[in-house]
Design an enzyme around this catalytic site. Sequence first.
Site, PDB file in Angstrom:
ATOM      1  N   GLU A   2      -9.499   3.429   1.697  1.00 47.86           N
ATOM      2  CA  GLU A   2      -8.934   3.536   0.342  1.00 47.86           C
ATOM      3  C   GLU A   2      -7.788   2.559   0.090  1.00 47.86           C
ATOM      4  O   GLU A   2      -7.543   2.169  -1.046  1.00 47.86           O
ATOM      5  CB  GLU A   2      -8.469   4.965   0.075  1.00 47.86           C
ATOM      6  CG  GLU A   2      -7.079   5.330   0.566  1.00 47.86           C
ATOM      7  CD  GLU A   2      -6.886   5.196   2.072  1.00 47.86           C
ATOM      8  OE1 GLU A   2      -5.756   4.872   2.494  1.00 47.86           O
ATOM      9  OE2 GLU A   2      -7.847   5.405   2.837  1.00 47.86           O
ATOM     10  N   LYS A   4       0.847  -1.193   0.000  1.00 39.86           N
ATOM     11  CA  LYS A   4       0.000   0.000   0.000  1.00 39.86           C
ATOM     12  C   LYS A   4       0.883   1.243   0.000  1.00 39.86           C
ATOM     13  O   LYS A   4       1.741   1.402   0.870  1.00 39.86           O
ATOM     14  CB  LYS A   4      -0.910   0.009   1.233  1.00 39.86           C
ATOM     15  CG  LYS A   4      -1.760   1.266   1.389  1.00 39.86           C
ATOM     16  CD  LYS A   4      -2.563   1.222   2.684  1.00 39.86           C
ATOM     17  CE  LYS A   4      -3.294   2.529   2.946  1.00 39.86           C
ATOM     18  NZ  LYS A   4      -4.029   2.512   4.239  1.00 39.86           N
ATOM     19  N   ASP A  28     -12.342   6.667   3.117  1.00 36.36           N
ATOM     20  CA  ASP A  28     -11.183   6.514   3.991  1.00 36.36           C
ATOM     21  C   ASP A  28     -10.763   5.049   4.102  1.00 36.36           C
ATOM     22  O   ASP A  28      -9.758   4.743   4.734  1.00 36.36           O
ATOM     23  CB  ASP A  28     -11.480   7.097   5.376  1.00 36.36           C
ATOM     24  CG  ASP A  28     -10.221   7.258   6.216  1.00 36.36           C
ATOM     25  OD1 ASP A  28      -9.125   7.370   5.620  1.00 36.36           O
ATOM     26  OD2 ASP A  28     -10.315   7.276   7.458  1.00 36.36           O
ATOM     27  N   LYS A  69     -10.704  12.587   7.564  1.00 42.90           N
ATOM     28  CA  LYS A  69     -10.268  12.229   8.908  1.00 42.90           C
ATOM     29  C   LYS A  69     -10.329  13.446   9.825  1.00 42.90           C
ATOM     30  O   LYS A  69     -10.324  14.601   9.366  1.00 42.90           O
ATOM     31  CB  LYS A  69      -8.816  11.733   8.873  1.00 42.90           C
ATOM     32  CG  LYS A  69      -8.579  10.441   8.126  1.00 42.90           C
ATOM     33  CD  LYS A  69      -7.095  10.107   8.124  1.00 42.90           C
ATOM     34  CE  LYS A  69      -6.809   8.812   7.384  1.00 42.90           C
ATOM     35  NZ  LYS A  69      -7.300   7.632   8.118  1.00 42.90           N
ATOM     36  N   ASP A  72      -2.833  10.476   3.353  1.00 47.95           N
ATOM     37  CA  ASP A  72      -4.228  10.043   3.460  1.00 47.95           C
ATOM     38  C   ASP A  72      -5.029  11.013   4.312  1.00 47.95           C
ATOM     39  O   ASP A  72      -4.951  10.996   5.541  1.00 47.95           O
ATOM     40  CB  ASP A  72      -4.295   8.636   4.062  1.00 47.95           C
ATOM     41  CG  ASP A  72      -5.726   8.117   4.130  1.00 47.95           C
ATOM     42  OD1 ASP A  72      -6.582   8.652   3.398  1.00 47.95           O
ATOM     43  OD2 ASP A  72      -5.972   7.170   4.901  1.00 47.95           O
ATOM     44  N   ASP A  80       1.367   6.370   5.468  1.00 43.97           N
ATOM     45  CA  ASP A  80       0.429   5.408   4.909  1.00 43.97           C
ATOM     46  C   ASP A  80       0.965   4.717   3.658  1.00 43.97           C
ATOM     47  O   ASP A  80       0.256   3.932   3.034  1.00 43.97           O
ATOM     48  CB  ASP A  80      -0.908   6.100   4.595  1.00 43.97           C
ATOM     49  CG  ASP A  80      -2.107   5.215   4.851  1.00 43.97           C
ATOM     50  OD1 ASP A  80      -1.951   4.171   5.507  1.00 43.97           O
ATOM     51  OD2 ASP A  80      -3.217   5.551   4.384  1.00 43.97           O
ATOM     52  N   ARG A 131      -7.390  -0.557   0.724  1.00 46.47           N
ATOM     53  CA  ARG A 131      -7.813  -1.847   0.175  1.00 46.47           C
ATOM     54  C   ARG A 131      -8.192  -1.732  -1.297  1.00 46.47           C
ATOM     55  O   ARG A 131      -8.138  -2.715  -2.034  1.00 46.47           O
ATOM     56  CB  ARG A 131      -8.960  -2.415   1.004  1.00 46.47           C
ATOM     57  CG  ARG A 131     -10.225  -1.587   1.007  1.00 46.47           C
ATOM     58  CD  ARG A 131     -11.152  -1.944   2.155  1.00 46.47           C
ATOM     59  NE  ARG A 131     -10.603  -1.507   3.442  1.00 46.47           N
ATOM     60  CZ  ARG A 131     -11.184  -1.759   4.615  1.00 46.47           C
ATOM     61  NH1 ARG A 131     -12.311  -2.459   4.673  1.00 46.47           N
ATOM     62  NH2 ARG A 131     -10.632  -1.328   5.728  1.00 46.47           N
TER      63      ARG A 131
END
Length: 510
Positions: A353, A269, A351, A281, A274, A292, A355
Amino acid sequence: MFINAEASLSAIARDLRKNPSDAVVIGVAQGDGGPLLLESPLSAKDAEAIQSTLGLLGMSGAPDSLIRLPGIPELNTQIIALAGVGKIGSAAPTGEQLRRAAGSAVRQLAGLGKVVLAFPAPTVAEFSAVAEGAALGAYSYTEHRARSGEAAKPNVVRAVVLSPIAGSAAADAALQRAAAVAKAVNTTRTLVNMPPSQLYPASFAEAAKELAKGTSVKVTVWDEKRLEKEGFGGILAVGQGSARPPRLVKAEYVPAQPSKAPSVHLVGKGITFDTGGISIKPAAKMDEMKSDMAGAASVLATVLAAARLGVRTKVTAWLCIAENMPSGSAQRPADVITIHGGTTVEVLNTDAEGRLVMADGLAAASEEKPDVIIDIATLTGAALIALGTRTAGLMGDTSVTAALKDAADDEGEAAWAMPLPEELRAGLDSAVADIANVGDRPGGMLTAGIFLREFVGKNGDGSTIPWAHIDVAGPAFNTGGPWGYTPKQGTGAMVRTLVRYVEGLANSRS
């Protein structure tokens, strides 16, 4: 871009008088009867004198404790550093205790040039642990510091392991491996620590090319046009809200005699920042979301380490890179996107995202039908709730997770196998698409793993490719103080485990 100095590693067997140093590090354990000075190059008289004063010095032998004493002529050093290794009872220190003690000592002795590590290291395993700890401890990220101070002290330049096996072929090989593994971990740390204004999808892809120079690793980059042409809908959807377009990077290492080599694909990933997108968030601690992309950094570093070590496994990394931003062009909750390969996903929460980009990577990796697929991601806050900040979650096929757990144990990294309960799959059902990107809140880490499993492909015989998912949401980024060989912020968690795993995969095939 990568300006952090690396300590050079070497070893000597004796004759400290002929090898002047700034510090000689000697271990102190928490024994059953109090602090215990470990075997060292001190004379019996000097060792007895220091042992008798450990209590007065306040030296308990606890992990991360360090006390400096004046050097003595027989060691030809400016400083004797007493470093705690923790509780050992009547046994010798474990490899991880030595690794952490060496790393902690080198980290705390920043500002010195040459440090000799005189822990008991008569075997290859103990020697390797000390060398690796020293190389990991000699790290700091100082690129953006304009002022000098305690935090900006230069790293230890030379770390020397004192061991009776120094000079042997086994010791030389151990030093080479320790340097390569530490380089991989420290590269991951630096990528994670970089500000998102400096590391974004395009620059991350360029960094991969730069880091691969001088190695046999082949790097291929998908820009936004190629991503659209080839149907990478997850990466495109996550990145469409940013002014910085997404990227997919493939880094391939092929060993000699590839026809006899097992193959493993690593999917990481790579969300360079993010915000959560439209499902934004909270502002508090959002700065930590520069981390991230730790999964993508980890798989890149693992491939580079495999090449440097000449591992006999074919290793391919997929870096799924995007910046998740809210804007007029961002994806919305209720959008339906199509992942590479054709599966449709209803986006209920922007959020969730990671995956989505990982689904594209898993689908692409599956098309090449490797022997194993492993993905690694800072995927869920639920992982921190379940396992805390230092333990990675392992999910997937038992054959893969068990081998990863063994590799983690060998490397002293904390990891724990978690289930993927079938009843949680129903929570991902969508009224309008093949699957939704979020399910019920309970078991969120496990549900995320179940989502990723949907995109792992089949072998030619119809069986599912062996796969595991590693959630490093906790251990990838250290928000507390440094400990052992682990610095603040980027840690490089599970890189050592992945390197050990790909080495073991080749050994199991031979």
